[in-house]
Design an enzyme around this catalytic site. Structure first.
Site, PDB file in Angstrom:
ATOM      1  N   SER A 145      -4.150  -9.822   1.891  1.00 42.72           N
ATOM      2  CA  SER A 145      -4.656  -8.143   1.768  1.00 42.72           C
ATOM      3  C   SER A 145      -3.272  -7.634   1.222  1.00 42.72           C
ATOM      4  CB  SER A 145      -4.682  -7.453   3.137  1.00 42.72           C
ATOM      5  OG  SER A 145      -4.782  -6.286   2.787  1.00 42.72           O
ATOM      6  N   TYR A 158      -3.714  -6.512  11.828  1.00 46.53           N
ATOM      7  CA  TYR A 158      -4.696  -7.062  10.752  1.00 46.53           C
ATOM      8  C   TYR A 158      -3.324  -7.479   9.537  1.00 46.53           C
ATOM      9  CZ  TYR A 158      -7.371  -7.240   6.577  1.00 46.53           C
ATOM     10  OH  TYR A 158      -8.043  -7.649   5.265  1.00 46.53           O
TER      11      TYR A 158
END
Length: 250
Positions: A145, A158
């Site tokens: 990400s 995350y």
């Protein structure tokens, strides 16, 4: 014996994973895709791949439940034999995941463990289990990400797990080089239309203005990058992080 190359795409029933599976099929690659609960959606993706003239199989997998991995890879072995006439696959795409937004001050241990299991521990040990079935000269692509570069409030757990996967990717590249296996990470930014992002007009507007190319991303913007990494043209890319954001927050 099958001569077609085969990709295993986790989380392939919708969103980014679905687009990756379809882009791979368009490139002449057969696909094993996994789903957690979306069996009907996964079957529809299989049908789309078959309509492209490729073969596909959908298998259930909870990527956060490591106790199921041995059984899962037994099923993968059976599928390789019965559907593809081989005992190996060529490309592992670790895509499956969930989203979570919570400030550090409010993060619970259970929420943290959920992120740890699905986004890092699961990726690590699923990859380990896959290695005996992964053909020499193959590829591993880990989906990480943009939040490992940009910090946004609420995604600390995350982002931390995705950062760990990027380090893991470099170690895979190092340790598997003797087998001719390349490992890379693809780091998308905010992608709408896949079910993972909170999707409001306000969020879309903010993302668009923060992106050099002036728009938001859809799953179709990412799948082709993953498919490219499975081509011979990408054979010398190894141990790299490719950020796919359209130039977000440059």
């Amino acid at each position: 014996m099958s001569t077609s190359k085969i990709a295993l795409v986790t989380g392939g029933s919708r969103g980014l994973g679905k687009d990756m599976a379809l882009k791979l099929a368009q490139q002449g690659i057969d696909v094993i895709l996994t789903y957690r609960t979306q069996q009907a959606e996964a079957a529809a993706v299989v049908a789309e791949i078959e309509a492209l003239g490729r073969r596909a199989v959908a298998l259930p997998l909870n990527a956060a439940d490591l106790s199921t991995f041995a059984t899962f890879f037994t099923q993968v072995g059976t599928a390789l034999h019965e559907a593809f006439g081989t005992d190996r696959f060529d490309f592992l795409i670790n895509n499956a995941g969930t989203s979570l937004s919570a400030p550090i001050a409010e993060m619970t241990e259970a929420q943290f463990d959920e992120m740890l299991n699905v986004h890092f521990k699961g990726v690590y040990f699923l990859t380990q289990r896959a290695l005996p079935l992964l053909r020499d000269g193959g590829r591993i692509i880990n989906i990480t990400s943009a939040v490992t570069r940009n910090a946004f409030a609420g995604v600390s757990a995350y982002a931390t797990m995705k950062g760990a996967v990027e380090v893991f990717t470099r170690y895979l590249a190092l340790e598997l080089g003797s087998r001719g296996i390349a490992a890379n990470a693809v780091a998308p930014g905010a992608v709408f239309g896949g079910g993972a992002m909170i999707d409001t007009p306000e969020i879309r507007a903010w993302v668009a203005q923060a992106t050099a190319l002036g728009r938001t991303a859809e799953p179709d913007d990412i799948g082709g990058i993953v498919a490219f990494l499975c081509t011979d043209a990408a054979r010398w890319l190894n141990g790299q992080r490719l950020e796919a954001t359209g130039g977000m927050t440059l």
